[in-house]
Motif scaffolding. Structure first.
Motif, PDB file in Angstrom:
ATOM      1  N   LYS A   1       0.851  -1.184   0.000  1.00 21.42           N
ATOM      2  CA  LYS A   1       0.000   0.000   0.000  1.00 21.42           C
ATOM      3  C   LYS A   1       0.890   1.238   0.000  1.00 21.42           C
ATOM      4  CE  LYS A   1      -4.072  -1.978   0.457  1.00 21.42           C
ATOM      5  NZ  LYS A   1      -4.672  -2.207  -0.840  1.00 21.42           N
ATOM      6  N   ALA A   2       0.561   2.203  -0.796  1.00 22.88           N
ATOM      7  CA  ALA A   2       1.296   3.460  -0.800  1.00 22.88           C
ATOM      8  C   ALA A   2       0.383   4.561  -0.297  1.00 22.88           C
ATOM      9  CB  ALA A   2       1.774   3.781  -2.210  1.00 22.88           C
ATOM     10  N   ASP A   3       1.000   5.666   0.147  1.00 21.69           N
ATOM     11  CA  ASP A   3       0.195   6.803   0.598  1.00 21.69           C
ATOM     12  C   ASP A   3      -0.669   7.312  -0.551  1.00 21.69           C
ATOM     13  OD1 ASP A   3       1.182   6.683   3.066  1.00 21.69           O
ATOM     14  OD2 ASP A   3       2.544   8.386   2.887  1.00 21.69           O
ATOM     15  N   SER A   4      -0.062   7.425  -1.711  1.00 17.42           N
ATOM     16  CA  SER A   4      -0.822   7.916  -2.855  1.00 17.42           C
ATOM     17  C   SER A   4      -1.030   6.765  -3.828  1.00 17.42           C
ATOM     18  CB  SER A   4      -0.069   9.049  -3.533  1.00 17.42           C
ATOM     19  OG  SER A   4       1.209   8.601  -3.906  1.00 17.42           O
ATOM     20  N   ALA A   5      -1.984   6.916  -4.713  1.00 19.23           N
ATOM     21  CA  ALA A   5      -2.293   5.862  -5.668  1.00 19.23           C
ATOM     22  C   ALA A   5      -1.143   5.713  -6.667  1.00 19.23           C
ATOM     23  CB  ALA A   5      -3.575   6.194  -6.388  1.00 19.23           C
ATOM     24  N   PHE A   6      -1.117   4.592  -7.341  1.00 16.66           N
ATOM     25  CA  PHE A   6      -0.091   4.362  -8.358  1.00 16.66           C
ATOM     26  C   PHE A   6      -0.538   4.874  -9.718  1.00 16.66           C
ATOM     27  CE2 PHE A   6       0.704   0.812  -5.302  1.00 16.66           C
ATOM     28  CZ  PHE A   6       1.926   1.274  -4.850  1.00 16.66           C
ATOM     29  N   ASN A   7      -1.596   5.635  -9.731  1.00 17.22           N
ATOM     30  CA  ASN A   7      -2.195   6.058 -10.996  1.00 17.22           C
ATOM     31  C   ASN A   7      -1.312   6.986 -11.818  1.00 17.22           C
ATOM     32  OD1 ASN A   7      -4.429   4.583 -10.734  1.00 17.22           O
ATOM     33  ND2 ASN A   7      -5.835   6.273 -10.311  1.00 17.22           N
ATOM     34  N   ALA A   8      -1.593   7.004 -13.110  1.00 18.84           N
ATOM     35  CA  ALA A   8      -0.941   7.940 -14.012  1.00 18.84           C
ATOM     36  C   ALA A   8      -1.858   8.163 -15.210  1.00 18.84           C
ATOM     37  CB  ALA A   8       0.409   7.406 -14.467  1.00 18.84           C
ATOM     38  N   THR A   9      -1.703   9.311 -15.829  1.00 15.41           N
ATOM     39  CA  THR A   9      -2.474   9.660 -17.018  1.00 15.41           C
ATOM     40  C   THR A   9      -1.483  10.108 -18.082  1.00 15.41           C
ATOM     41  OG1 THR A   9      -4.190  10.458 -15.532  1.00 15.41           O
ATOM     42  CG2 THR A   9      -4.414  11.048 -17.844  1.00 15.41           C
ATOM     43  N   LEU A  10      -1.754   9.755 -19.344  1.00 14.13           N
ATOM     44  CA  LEU A  10      -0.796  10.032 -20.411  1.00 14.13           C
ATOM     45  C   LEU A  10      -1.459  10.784 -21.566  1.00 14.13           C
ATOM     46  CD1 LEU A  10       0.721   6.408 -20.646  1.00 14.13           C
ATOM     47  CD2 LEU A  10       1.568   8.305 -19.261  1.00 14.13           C
ATOM     48  N   ILE A  11      -0.648  11.529 -22.296  1.00 17.89           N
ATOM     49  CA  ILE A  11      -1.082  12.107 -23.572  1.00 17.89           C
ATOM     50  C   ILE A  11      -0.173  11.509 -24.634  1.00 17.89           C
ATOM     51  CG2 ILE A  11      -1.155  14.208 -24.973  1.00 17.89           C
ATOM     52  CD1 ILE A  11      -1.796  15.781 -22.421  1.00 17.89           C
ATOM     53  N   LEU A  12      -0.764  10.957 -25.683  1.00 17.63           N
ATOM     54  CA  LEU A  12       0.013  10.376 -26.784  1.00 17.63           C
ATOM     55  C   LEU A  12      -0.390  11.064 -28.076  1.00 17.63           C
ATOM     56  CD1 LEU A  12       1.883   8.019 -27.887  1.00 17.63           C
ATOM     57  CD2 LEU A  12      -0.248   6.779 -28.326  1.00 17.63           C
ATOM     58  N   GLY A  13       0.605  11.559 -28.807  1.00 16.98           N
ATOM     59  CA  GLY A  13       0.310  12.189 -30.091  1.00 16.98           C
ATOM     60  C   GLY A  13       1.325  11.765 -31.122  1.00 16.98           C
ATOM     61  N   GLY A  14       0.958  11.852 -32.378  1.00 20.10           N
ATOM     62  CA  GLY A  14       1.912  11.523 -33.417  1.00 20.10           C
ATOM     63  C   GLY A  14       1.248  11.238 -34.738  1.00 20.10           C
ATOM     64  N   GLN A  15       2.055  10.771 -35.674  1.00 24.33           N
ATOM     65  CA  GLN A  15       1.544  10.488 -37.008  1.00 24.33           C
ATOM     66  C   GLN A  15       2.254   9.262 -37.579  1.00 24.33           C
ATOM     67  OE1 GLN A  15       2.185  13.564 -39.996  1.00 24.33           O
ATOM     68  NE2 GLN A  15       0.469  12.830 -41.230  1.00 24.33           N
ATOM     69  N   ILE A  16       1.480   8.461 -38.282  1.00 21.80           N
ATOM     70  CA  ILE A  16       2.041   7.321 -39.011  1.00 21.80           C
ATOM     71  C   ILE A  16       1.745   7.545 -40.488  1.00 21.80           C
ATOM     72  CG2 ILE A  16       1.885   4.811 -39.381  1.00 21.80           C
ATOM     73  CD1 ILE A  16       1.276   4.520 -36.411  1.00 21.80           C
ATOM     74  N   LYS A  17       2.707   7.239 -41.334  1.00 16.05           N
ATOM     75  CA  LYS A  17       2.639   7.520 -42.777  1.00 16.05           C
ATOM     76  C   LYS A  17       1.298   7.120 -43.378  1.00 16.05           C
ATOM     77  CE  LYS A  17       5.494   7.145 -46.898  1.00 16.05           C
ATOM     78  NZ  LYS A  17       6.646   6.501 -47.527  1.00 16.05           N
TER      79      LYS A  17
END
Lengths: 245, 245
Positions: A107-123
């Motif tokens: 157990k940790a004091d704070s959550a293990f959570n995370a939020t991400l932003i992913l951006g980019g382009q594929i040909k």
């Protein structure tokens, strides 16, 4: 805390993150929260992260490893056929990392959570921008919601909402970001300089360099100092309400 | 949610609150969150409240009752000899109301907490402004921190920090408040029109009327609509960062 912005413009994508991490008030460090992957002429991807540092670093390491080992069973970020698949891959890894710790009995004091932003382009496809939740699901930026913020999002939001223009230049967007970050850093000590940013020109299919705005950056200082005066000027240009007598 | 500001100026005090209360997203109502008490020529007090509506209404009712019954044992807001005592009285009532419900064995989805801003002046002493916590303790505004916000404070804070000037007129402060509220209402649906405000002229010892900014208010509309353009103008007046090549 953290503050990151990812934004869609007509000329491409632009990303910025602060670099401060903290465990309590007296344990602060500088960590990069902006990473990118690319294959020249074929794809470019950028990831911004906010939340538990162990979770985000572990997620990035797992993604990195996959993108290096050609004979991995699960295709890495350099192999997925679309940005949608890239978001799915990142979301899956993020969810697995969070679950692994949540289920370990620790157990940790704070959550293990995370939020991400992913951006980019594929040909062959347009650039895309995603916000990825700790549960592994995600939403995509659209014309109506052309940018995502993660971390300490509130202080810096009003200026983004008011000044966003899909036709703006990268320089203008960078200035807008600097103002948004400056407002946030003035209000929340856990968001701090230096700032990292990256610009992606649509159809360049080249992963640009990650640039850094340091404490000594003269343009940032000028913007930070000039913004108060500019705001007071903007305020005085508005009609003055009359007090009822 | 709620948004309220109380501010100290050289010429007096100014208070503003929104009027929206909500239980979930689909149960919203209009309630006054700004109340005042006074004795002409002797004292004027204004209270802003954010938090659980049952708690804040109960607190105000108790304070009101006390200020009406001359033979109460505990002196009411119209009898305490100083603003410090007034803050102590309000803080005590607030703490008692919260504790009474917390200890009743009933459980609510949300806490019964509330936070208050109390400002005013008693004859022979300068105006004072307090932020009162659910625990009943409080802090006072100073030259360094001349205003308090409660409720949804983040979106509207940067403009207050940047544009505050102790010498500003009440009209200028009212305009500043309107901009701060407009930014907040654009970002948080649980803060909404109409807005209530009250102005207190230093040494007037008269409780001013409570005025209301309605949806139809033309000055507010002009400020809300003009602010986006004014902000973009302010932004374009700043030096543009150069992208490294």
């Amino acid at each position: 805390m953290t503050y990151c912005i990812g934004m869609r413009l007509n000329r491409g994508l632009i990303f910025m993150s602060d670099t401060r991490t903290n465990a309590g008030m007296d344990n602060i460090s500088v960590f990069r929260k902006l990473v990118s992957w690319g294959k020249r002429g074929e794809r470019s991807l950028t990831l911004l992260s906010a939340g538990n540092l162990a979770t985000t670093q572990s997620t990035i390491s797992l993604l990195d490893e996959r993108s290096k080992a050609a004979n991995e069973r699960v295709p890495g970020l350099l192999e997925v056929p679309s940005m949608f698949q890239a978001a799915r891959l990142v979301g899956g890894v993020l969810r697995d990392v969070i679950q692994a710790h949540a289920e370990s009995g620790q157990k940790a004091d704070s959550a293990f959570n995370a939020t991400l932003i992913l951006g980019g382009q594929i040909k062959g496809m347009p650039p895309r921008l995603f916000l990825i939740y700790p549960e592994g699901n995600f939403i995509e930026a659209s014309l109506d919601t052309p940018f995502f913020q993660i971390g300490e999002t509130k202080y810096g939001r009003p200026i983004l909402v008011r000044a966003y223009d899909p036709d703006m230049s990268f320089e203008a967007a960078l200035k807008l970001f600097m103002v948004s970050f400056d407002s946030t850093m003035k209000a929340n000590l856990s968001v701090g300089l230096p700032l990292d940013y990256q610009v992606y020109d649509v159809d360049s299919l080249t992963t640009g360099q990650i640039h850094r705005v340091s404490v000594e950056d003269e343009t940032f200082q000028a913007i930070s100092q000039g913004w108060g005066e500019a705001l007071r000027g903007a305020l005085s240009s508005l009609p003055e309400p009359k007090l009822p007598t």
